[in-house]
Enzyme design. Structure first.
Site, mmCIF file in Angstrom:
data_model
loop_
_atom_site.group_PDB
_atom_site.id
_atom_site.type_symbol
_atom_site.label_atom_id
_atom_site.label_comp_id
_atom_site.label_asym_id
_atom_site.label_seq_id
_atom_site.Cartn_x
_atom_site.Cartn_y
_atom_site.Cartn_z
ATOM 1 N N TRP A 130 0.860 -1.193 0.000
ATOM 2 C CA TRP A 130 0.000 0.000 0.000
ATOM 3 C C TRP A 130 0.891 1.236 0.000
ATOM 4 C CZ3 TRP A 130 -1.927 2.620 4.947
ATOM 5 C CH2 TRP A 130 -2.864 3.626 4.644
ATOM 6 N N ASP A 211 -1.378 -5.665 9.314
ATOM 7 C CA ASP A 211 -2.284 -4.604 8.869
ATOM 8 C C ASP A 211 -3.541 -5.332 8.378
ATOM 9 O OD1 ASP A 211 -3.721 -2.630 7.698
ATOM 10 O OD2 ASP A 211 -2.097 -1.823 6.468
ATOM 11 N N LYS A 246 -13.654 -0.101 5.724
ATOM 12 C CA LYS A 246 -14.148 -0.861 4.579
ATOM 13 C C LYS A 246 -15.314 -1.759 4.972
ATOM 14 C CE LYS A 246 -10.082 0.513 3.142
ATOM 15 N NZ LYS A 246 -9.704 1.475 2.132
HETATM 16 C C1 LMR Z 1 -6.618 2.553 -0.522
HETATM 17 O O1 LMR Z 1 -5.656 1.772 -0.442
HETATM 18 O O2 LMR Z 1 -6.995 3.037 -1.596
HETATM 19 C C2 LMR Z 1 -7.393 2.916 0.705
HETATM 20 O O3 LMR Z 1 -6.903 2.228 1.800
HETATM 21 C C3 LMR Z 1 -7.489 4.369 0.922
HETATM 22 C C4 LMR Z 1 -6.212 4.949 1.418
HETATM 23 O O4 LMR Z 1 -6.189 5.416 2.570
HETATM 24 O O5 LMR Z 1 -5.222 4.955 0.682
#
Ligand code: LMR
Length: 398
Positions: A130, A211, A246
């Site tokens: 992420w 996470d 979510k």
């Molecule tokens: C994402 O990965 O798009 C979501 O978790 C929103 C974010 O906070 O980035």
């Protein structure tokens, strides 16, 4: 103050949402930020959430401060979801939880807590991951290293290299793992693999940090906790950052939690005292509303059933859009086998689209995809799927 400072780049995920809003293309489609949308393209408020809010409006008596770690009934509901009914972790009081502002807040608080007692630690992060992980733990002053995770040839897990790297992680370092629905790849470990990784953590003495932002979007609320259960079974220290953004659709209520699991109840009590201190100097105590909604739903069996049903419906719609995407690309004669998109879990598809294709789709079609080719499958609808498939087919042929 800012004269000689150049502006920062827009956020790689939320920056797309802002650019999307400015786009005048009438056909535009936002497949960027991980936000669920229904088949009308709307991010709904769940029925159980609306009902909880109605009750709160009638029953809430005060807006006075919550305890530093949040409402005790909320944190107990969080632990029930994470560890499940009858968990030894709960009965032996090995876990302590603080309500944090969203999953991001939970990751940062956990990071700050570890950094306080283990200042030289390195945070090992999957590659890819992420977009915000490196930012969060860099800001919390960790050294950052990555471990291999995804095999772009097989579109699956690079398990051998993952394990080989985790065997080299020194004691005291921290390994960030996606508890389920890996973001961005949608590729997860199975039960045996989780057990092997968790056993490695306790043998080697590194700390697992899960996470866990997508519980319920993989197999089910109960099935997705195999990662947490594997770590719990070792009896070692670990951390879990969880979120209701979510699975309850509570994105803007910033409703998450950081849970610290220790080998004994005594150690957990010490951890709790320092967790509270860490929260106190960051934001003092959490915002109440989202946590009140969650505890109202999860402490009422009817509302909880209703929540589980709605979450299952969200997942079913995402799965049906995965199939529609794969079939839509195949029927347009797009080169290559995209069937792996159906195997990926959670909200995202790591589509395999290159950064050039992603840029082309944005510039020419008003279709917004995160760099690296991550598609938010929940942004696809029966109304936009043909346009998206036509556009990808055109992009890949041009
Ligand atoms: C994402 O990965 O798009 C979501 O978790 C929103 C974010 O906070 O980035």
């Amino acid at each position: 103050m800012w004269k000689s400072i150049s502006a920062a780049a827009p956020d790689s995920i939320f920056g797309l949402t802002e650019a999307f809003k400015q786009d005048s293309n009438p056909n535009k489609v936002n497949l960027g930020a991980g936000v669920y949308k229904d088949n009308r393209g709307v991010t709904p408020i769940l029925d159980c959430v609306k009902e909880a809010e109605r009750r709160l409006l009638d029953e809430e008596q005060t807006k006075s401060y919550l305890p530093i770690s949040g409402d005790p009934l909320y944190t107990s509901c969080v632990q029930q979801l994470l560890f499940g009914e009858g968990s030894e972790v709960i009965s032996s009081s090995r876990a302590v939880t603080a309500h944090a502002p969203g999953g991001t807040g939970a990751l940062r608080i956990g990071g700050e807590l570890i950094q306080k007692f283990n200042p030289g630690a390195t945070m090992w992060i999957s590659f890819p991951t992420w977009a915000n992980h490196n930012g969060i733990f860099g800001a919390a002053r960790f050294n950052l290293k990555s471990y291999p995770y995804y095999n772009s040839d097989t579109k699956g897990l690079n398990y051998d290299e993952l394990i080989a790297t985790l065997k080299q992680v020194p004691a005291g370092d921290v390994v960030l793992l996606h508890g389920c629905c890996h973001n961005p790849t949608g590729v997860d470990l199975n039960k045996e693999q989780w057990s092997e990784v968790a056993a490695l953590a306790s043998e080697r003495g590194w700390i697992g940090f899960l996470d866990f932002a997508y519980q319920g979007f993989g197999d089910s609320v109960d099935g997705d906790r195999i990662s947490v259960e594997a770590f719990a079974a070792t009896g070692a220290d670990f951390f879990v950052a969880s979120s209701f953004s979510k699975n309850f659709g509570l994105y803007n209520e910033r409703t998450g939690a950081i849970t610290v699991v220790s080998p004994s109840g005594q150690e957990a009590a010490v951890a709790k005292s320092h967790l509270d201190l860490t929260v106190r100097v960051c934001y003092s105590n959490p915002p109440a509303h989202g946590g009140l909604i969650v505890k109202t739903v999860l402490s009422d069996p009817d509302l909880e059933q209703n929540w589980r049903r709605q979450l299952e419906q969200m997942c079913k719609r995402i799965i049906s859009m995965r199939s529609a995407l794969v079939e839509g690309l195949a029927s347009r004669g797009v080169d290559g086998d995209f069937s792996y998109i159906k195997e990926q879990r959670g909200m995202f598809s790591f589509s395999g689209l290159s950064d050039e294709t992603v840029a082309w789709l944005k510039a020419n079609k008003g279709i917004y995809v995160v760099g690296g080719g991550r598609i938010n499958v929940a942004g696809l609808t029966t109304g936009n799927i043909d346009y998206v498939c036509d556009s990808i087919a055109e992009a890949l042929k041009s």
